[in-house]
Design a protein around this motif. Structure first.
Motif, mmCIF file in Angstrom:
data_model
loop_
_atom_site.group_PDB
_atom_site.id
_atom_site.type_symbol
_atom_site.label_atom_id
_atom_site.label_comp_id
_atom_site.label_asym_id
_atom_site.label_seq_id
_atom_site.Cartn_x
_atom_site.Cartn_y
_atom_site.Cartn_z
ATOM 1 N N ASN A 72 0.810 -1.218 0.000
ATOM 2 C CA ASN A 72 0.000 0.000 0.000
ATOM 3 C C ASN A 72 0.845 1.271 0.000
ATOM 4 O O ASN A 72 0.321 2.353 0.249
ATOM 5 N N GLU A 73 2.149 1.167 -0.270
ATOM 6 C CA GLU A 73 2.994 2.344 -0.433
ATOM 7 C C GLU A 73 3.399 2.442 -1.893
ATOM 8 O O GLU A 73 3.377 1.457 -2.630
ATOM 9 N N SER A 74 3.774 3.655 -2.334
ATOM 10 C CA SER A 74 4.064 3.866 -3.748
ATOM 11 C C SER A 74 5.173 4.889 -3.936
ATOM 12 O O SER A 74 5.537 5.605 -2.999
#
Length: 118
Positions: A72-74
């Motif tokens: 869920n990180e980018s």
């Protein structure tokens, strides 16, 4: 806007990728990197990339930065920026890559360092 054909999964020494969707100026890929493997240190002349981690841990080199990303990180990789994606973990790294640009061919890769001598 018409959507072009979607390719099957392509195997690479580091894992695989599947083109999920492709259209004028964009391409969406699902990338899986095997534990302990990494892609080449590379850059692109014609596209930028957004990477969203779905599962696993991503070690990212982006220009002079080193980042660690979890699910869920980018991150965003502008064109002309040297970058590398690595899986330092024990489970497969799965991410979604969104490419944007006027040309999205696989031959728009300038490699600076490659574990697989490509």
């Amino acid at each position: 806007m018409s959507i072009q054909g979607v390719a099957a999964t392509e195997l690479r020494p580091w894992g695989s990728f599947t083109i999920l969707e492709e259209g004028q100026g964009y391409k969406i890929k699902r990338i899986e990197v095997k534990p302990g493997h990494r892609l080449s240190l590379q850059m692109h002349h014609h596209r930028s990339e957004h990477w969203i981690v779905i599962a696993g841990i991503a070690k990212v080199v982006r220009g002079e930065e080193d980042l660690m990303l979890s699910a869920n990180e980018s991150t965003y990789v502008p064109r002309f920026t040297q970058h590398r994606l690595e899986n330092p973990g024990m489970v497969p790294l799965v991410l979604i890559e969104v490419q944007n640009g006027e040309y999205l061919g696989e031959d728009d890769i300038v490699r600076f360092d490659d574990d697989y001598a490509r």
